[in-house]
Design an enzyme around this catalytic site. Structure first.
Site, PDB file in Angstrom:
ATOM      1  N   LYS A  13      10.309  -5.408  -0.401  1.00  0.00           N
ATOM      2  CA  LYS A  13      10.040  -6.787  -0.836  1.00  0.00           C
ATOM      3  C   LYS A  13       9.144  -6.871  -2.062  1.00  0.00           C
ATOM      4  CE  LYS A  13       6.621  -7.760   2.799  1.00  0.00           C
ATOM      5  NZ  LYS A  13       6.532  -6.325   3.234  1.00  0.00           N
ATOM      6  N   ARG A  89       1.647 -12.925   7.842  1.00  0.00           N
ATOM      7  CA  ARG A  89       2.077 -11.760   8.622  1.00  0.00           C
ATOM      8  C   ARG A  89       1.886 -11.999  10.109  1.00  0.00           C
ATOM      9  NH1 ARG A  89       1.337  -7.638   4.346  1.00  0.00           N
ATOM     10  NH2 ARG A  89       2.242  -5.671   5.007  1.00  0.00           N
ATOM     11  N   ARG A 123       7.342   6.263  -1.394  1.00  0.00           N
ATOM     12  CA  ARG A 123       6.758   5.269  -2.307  1.00  0.00           C
ATOM     13  C   ARG A 123       5.566   5.842  -3.073  1.00  0.00           C
ATOM     14  NH1 ARG A 123       5.567  -0.621  -0.198  1.00  0.00           N
ATOM     15  NH2 ARG A 123       4.253   0.393   1.352  1.00  0.00           N
ATOM     16  N   ARG A 156      -0.062   5.885  -1.229  1.00  0.00           N
ATOM     17  CA  ARG A 156      -1.049   5.128  -0.458  1.00  0.00           C
ATOM     18  C   ARG A 156      -1.364   5.848   0.854  1.00  0.00           C
ATOM     19  NH1 ARG A 156       1.600  -0.852  -0.381  1.00  0.00           N
ATOM     20  NH2 ARG A 156       0.824  -0.688   1.743  1.00  0.00           N
ATOM     21  N   ARG A 167       2.100   0.854  11.366  1.00  0.00           N
ATOM     22  CA  ARG A 167       2.451  -0.378  10.640  1.00  0.00           C
ATOM     23  C   ARG A 167       3.774  -0.956  11.149  1.00  0.00           C
ATOM     24  NH1 ARG A 167       2.637   1.519   4.849  1.00  0.00           N
ATOM     25  NH2 ARG A 167       3.030  -0.631   4.278  1.00  0.00           N
TER      26      ARG A 167
HETATM   27  P1  AMP Z   1       1.205  -4.417   1.849  1.00  0.00           P
HETATM   28  O1  AMP Z   1       0.843  -3.975   0.455  1.00  0.00           O
HETATM   29  O2  AMP Z   1       1.786  -5.811   1.883  1.00  0.00           O
HETATM   30  O3  AMP Z   1       2.067  -3.423   2.566  1.00  0.00           O
HETATM   31  O4  AMP Z   1      -0.172  -4.512   2.656  1.00  0.00           O
HETATM   32  C1  AMP Z   1      -0.968  -3.366   2.884  1.00  0.00           C
HETATM   33  C2  AMP Z   1      -1.925  -3.605   4.020  1.00  0.00           C
HETATM   34  O5  AMP Z   1      -2.815  -4.687   3.705  1.00  0.00           O
HETATM   35  C3  AMP Z   1      -1.286  -4.030   5.349  1.00  0.00           C
HETATM   36  O6  AMP Z   1      -0.807  -2.929   6.105  1.00  0.00           O
HETATM   37  C4  AMP Z   1      -2.462  -4.715   6.027  1.00  0.00           C
HETATM   38  O7  AMP Z   1      -3.402  -3.786   6.527  1.00  0.00           O
HETATM   39  C5  AMP Z   1      -3.121  -5.444   4.853  1.00  0.00           C
HETATM   40  N1  AMP Z   1      -2.528  -6.789   4.704  1.00  0.00           N
HETATM   41  C6  AMP Z   1      -1.763  -7.251   3.675  1.00  0.00           C
HETATM   42  N2  AMP Z   1      -1.393  -8.522   3.881  1.00  0.00           N
HETATM   43  C7  AMP Z   1      -1.938  -8.892   5.071  1.00  0.00           C
HETATM   44  C8  AMP Z   1      -1.886 -10.071   5.871  1.00  0.00           C
HETATM   45  N3  AMP Z   1      -1.188 -11.153   5.462  1.00  0.00           N
HETATM   46  N4  AMP Z   1      -2.570 -10.081   7.043  1.00  0.00           N
HETATM   47  C9  AMP Z   1      -3.286  -9.016   7.446  1.00  0.00           C
HETATM   48  N5  AMP Z   1      -3.341  -7.851   6.779  1.00  0.00           N
HETATM   49  C10 AMP Z   1      -2.672  -7.780   5.594  1.00  0.00           C
END
Ligand code: AMP
Length: 217
Positions: A13, A89, A123, A156, A167
């Site tokens: 996404k 989320r 990634r 990451r 996750r």
């Molecule tokens: P992402 O880059 O979207 O995969 O986000 C990386 C990490 O950031 C996630 O695994 C969560 O630990 C945290 N995170 C990002 N967005 C949220 C959200 N809306 N609510 C809670 N944690 C978030």
């Protein structure tokens, strides 16, 4: 236009979001990216978020909701469109969002489970600008270097096997219920993309733009 990009970690996404915001001149608001920038900068928010993120868990709702409310209250969001990537989320986040912003469309991006694992484990992200690449599917022109800004690419911590497993569990338990939530609200669109972006970019983005503009692929 105000869009939410929904989907499992690793579904792509962030990559699709980058193309969508470019085409429609929207802001790209990624909560994960905001957290990573804060961790890099050593801010209070970064310190609060780091432990959760490294463990593959969600940052608590109160912290995340405040962050997004604050971001959407800025002038650049008042006048133009934006795409939320990685927020909401959880159901409480979605409910809070509906209290301060009305969204037009939710796109649920889907891919087969083996495709998701392959995308997550390969990634690579730019340390400097956050652009995303893939060791196999979206190779940078020069290995280890970002095409956009010349920054160094890294994996990451939460893309390593143990965190990935965690996750995906968190996604199923806390985020997947949002699909039904937005279906009921009548603003959900869904699309399945298993093809790799490097080779099928034009075709994939054509389908996504059709979905946004016409409601069908
Ligand atoms: P992402 O880059 O979207 O995969 O986000 C990386 C990490 O950031 C996630 O695994 C969560 O630990 C945290 N995170 C990002 N967005 C949220 C959200 N809306 N609510 C809670 N944690 C978030």
């Amino acid at each position: 236009m105000k869009i939410i990009a929904l989907g499992s970690p690793g579904v792509g996404k962030g990559t699709y979001a980058t193309e969508i915001v470019q085409k429609y001149g929207m802001l790209h608001i990624s909560t994960g990216q905001i957290f990573r920038e804060n961790i890099k900068g050593g801010t209070e928010l970064g310190l609060k978020a780091k432990g959760y993120i490294d463990a593959g868990k969600l940052v608590p709702d109160e912290v995340t909701i405040d962050l997004v409310k604050d971001r959407l209250g800025k002038d650049d969001c008042k006048n133009g469109g934006f795409l939320l990537d990685g927020f909401p989320r959880t159901i409480p986040q979605a409910e809070a969002l509906s209290g301060f912003c009305e969204m037009d469309m939710v796109i649920n991006f889907k891919a087969d489970p083996e495709v998701i694992i392959q995308r997550l484990s390969g990634r690579r992200v730019c340390k400097k600008c956050g652009a995303t690449f893939h060791a196999v599917n979206i190779k940078p022109k020069q290995e280890g270097i970002c095409d956009a800004c010349g920054g160094e690419l890294y994996q990451r911590d939460d893309d390593k096997p143990e965190a990935i497993k965690q996750r995906l569990i968190v996604y199923e338990e806390q985020t997947a219920p949002l699909i039904g939530y937005y279906k009921e609200k009548g603003i959900l669109k869904e699309i399945t993309i298993n093809e790799d972006f490097g080779n099928y970019k034009a075709e994939i983005m054509g389908r996504i733009f059709d979905l946004i503009e016409n409601g069908t692929e």
